[in-house]
Design an enzyme around this catalytic site. Sequence first.
Site, short mmCIF file in Angstrom:
data_model
loop_
_atom_site.label_atom_id
_atom_site.label_comp_id
_atom_site.label_asym_id
_atom_site.label_seq_id
_atom_site.Cartn_x
_atom_site.Cartn_y
_atom_site.Cartn_z
N SER A 1 -9.72 2.56 3.13
CA SER A 1 -8.79 3.11 2.31
C SER A 1 -7.94 2.22 1.53
O SER A 1 -7.33 2.72 0.48
CB SER A 1 -7.92 4.17 3.16
OG SER A 1 -7.23 3.48 3.97
N LYS B 1 0.68 -1.32 0.05
CA LYS B 1 0.04 -0.09 -0.22
C LYS B 1 0.88 1.15 0.02
O LYS B 1 2.02 1.34 0.79
CB LYS B 1 -0.80 0.09 1.36
CG LYS B 1 -1.96 1.12 1.33
CD LYS B 1 -2.74 0.93 2.46
CE LYS B 1 -3.74 1.96 2.62
NZ LYS B 1 -4.66 2.05 3.79
N SER C 1 -10.17 0.16 7.40
CA SER C 1 -9.71 0.20 6.02
C SER C 1 -9.02 -1.13 5.52
O SER C 1 -8.78 -0.95 4.33
CB SER C 1 -8.69 1.20 6.01
OG SER C 1 -9.21 2.36 6.10
#
Length: 495
Positions: free
Chosen positions: A158, A78, A182
Amino acid sequence: MSDLNKLGLAEARDALRKGEVTSVELTESCLKAIDDADALNAFVHKTPEIALERAKAADERIKAGDAPSMCGLPIGIKDLFCTKGVPSQAASKILEGFKPEYESTVSQQLADAGAVMLGKLNMDEFAMGSSNETSVYGNAVSPWRRGNDDAQLTPGGSSGGSASAVSADLCLAATGTDTGGSIRQPAAFTGITGIKPTYGRCSRWGIVAFASSLDQAGPMTKDVRDAAIMLEAMCGHDPKDSTSTELAVPNFEAMLTGDIKGKKIGIPKEYRMDGMPAEIEKLWADGAEMLKAAGAEIVDISLPHTKYALPAYYVIAPAEASSNLARYDGVRYGRRAQLAQGDGITEMYEKTRAEGFGHEVQRRVMIGTYVLSAGFYDAYYNRARRVRTLIKKDFEDVFAAGIDAILTPATPSASFGLGEMTEADPVQMYLNDVFTVTVNLAGLPGISVPAGLDKQGLPLGLQLIGRPWDEGDLLNTAYALESAAGFVAKPGKWW
């Protein structure tokens, strides 16, 4: 073996050990899948040179017989994790061009274990969002579709790029972070597994901060066994992170027996929300029946302060965000706005932050600054912290009464279309976190397991919440649930 990118971590590891496949072959298969999937906008910084170099090194290591479980396995990282020499922007314009000279502890541990980094994954800007629509790179897109409808759906947020990439088989697994859901919400939206470990189990060092008392890294994988393998490599004490706990990391995979006889699973009455879709209600009831059939005892429980969790979270998280994001001012970090003749330092700060931060980040920074201001600190921030303590105590009381894990829905709905939730009412988007934020406020481990499809053919997930530091037991309960649910659906390839 064809379609190597479709393997999970455990299958690929076993094939590598048997010499049936090499890490270079696995990596090349994933790199091709990534190049063919630009329509998903999941990978935003591709690193094929680094990937192939690490894959070759991993093959040597496997040959030498010195290889941990993650060795040679291609994964995505990420964009919130700092990776040395590779853009690490937290999906924000303000960090454009930032290439760290250091590696986050978690990504370093994965690299040390021989994992192969394929590139950086899309996300909501500074991890603020539930739909991956606040990214400077543009929206990440779910590989799933509603029936024959070709509307683009959100992979959740997210960690939307991570969820999309794992679900579409662009990588074998990915890192995510979870501040209010998330990891678990995007995992549920895309039919994969995602675990948020206990706060302090994974180091936060080198991960761009959103809300420091809530953020926690975790793996996003194709199944529970893979989550156990990857989580073990990500955990461990880190002296560079003062919130990291000095606890031994067990072999989580060895704890996956599937035997949950006599375990007590709590069903909290407060999670039965008004207007909850019948499909979610049914999935939850079915999940409880599956666990009961596996030998667990189902117990109705109460977590009385649940209704205050979202308001408390949306005071605490923005407050910590406004403090953490104060450093991005165009002086110490990030890009600096073009200044006009005669502009001073105040104008530089204002223009840089107005230009560098997107609307959602600006909104949360303003809320956070407001609740921390002198006149409102007690009315909002301190009150929210007291509520947080009560929420934490609700869980402590339930676990003290002998409950081993808690079963809830992971999300209040299946994935929705990109652009369907308008910016006019941000609260609608915030309600996506209704089942997940309590876990972050209490610092507990939580896992989302895919358990069924809705009538439009979209995945739905169930969440299990565990005792603090008891990820092994939680993973085993999730393993039993996964085995009973038998979820094997994959998105049809359209990209």
